[in-house]
Design a protein around this motif. Sequence first.
Motif, short mmCIF file in Angstrom:
data_model
loop_
_atom_site.label_atom_id
_atom_site.label_comp_id
_atom_site.label_asym_id
_atom_site.label_seq_id
_atom_site.Cartn_x
_atom_site.Cartn_y
_atom_site.Cartn_z
N THR A 1 0.75 -1.32 0.05
CA THR A 1 0.05 -0.16 -0.10
C THR A 1 0.88 1.10 -0.15
N LEU A 2 1.83 1.08 1.01
CA LEU A 2 2.91 2.39 0.86
C LEU A 2 3.52 2.71 -0.36
N ALA A 3 3.79 1.55 -0.89
CA ALA A 3 4.71 1.69 -2.55
C ALA A 3 3.63 2.27 -3.35
N ARG A 4 2.32 1.94 -3.35
CA ARG A 4 1.67 2.36 -4.37
C ARG A 4 1.21 3.84 -4.07
N LEU B 1 1.62 7.76 -6.45
CA LEU B 1 0.78 8.84 -6.68
C LEU B 1 1.33 10.19 -6.69
N PHE B 2 2.59 10.12 -5.70
CA PHE B 2 3.16 11.24 -5.52
C PHE B 2 4.43 11.70 -6.05
#
Length: 54
Positions: free
Chosen positions: A45-48, A52-53
Amino acid sequence: MAASPGSAAHAGPDRHDVPTNTAAGRLALGWLLVGVPLAYGVTQTLARVAQLFQ
């Protein structure tokens, strides 16, 4: 009448009563079964989110 394996009739000098703490082992196994997939999901989740940023 035969005594069951856990009865006092079987307790003798050759019996090795070693106290074991199976609760600690079960707790560790439970944490592994829940923690490993959870950690994987959080990292994915953190990788995805990081994508986004960018």
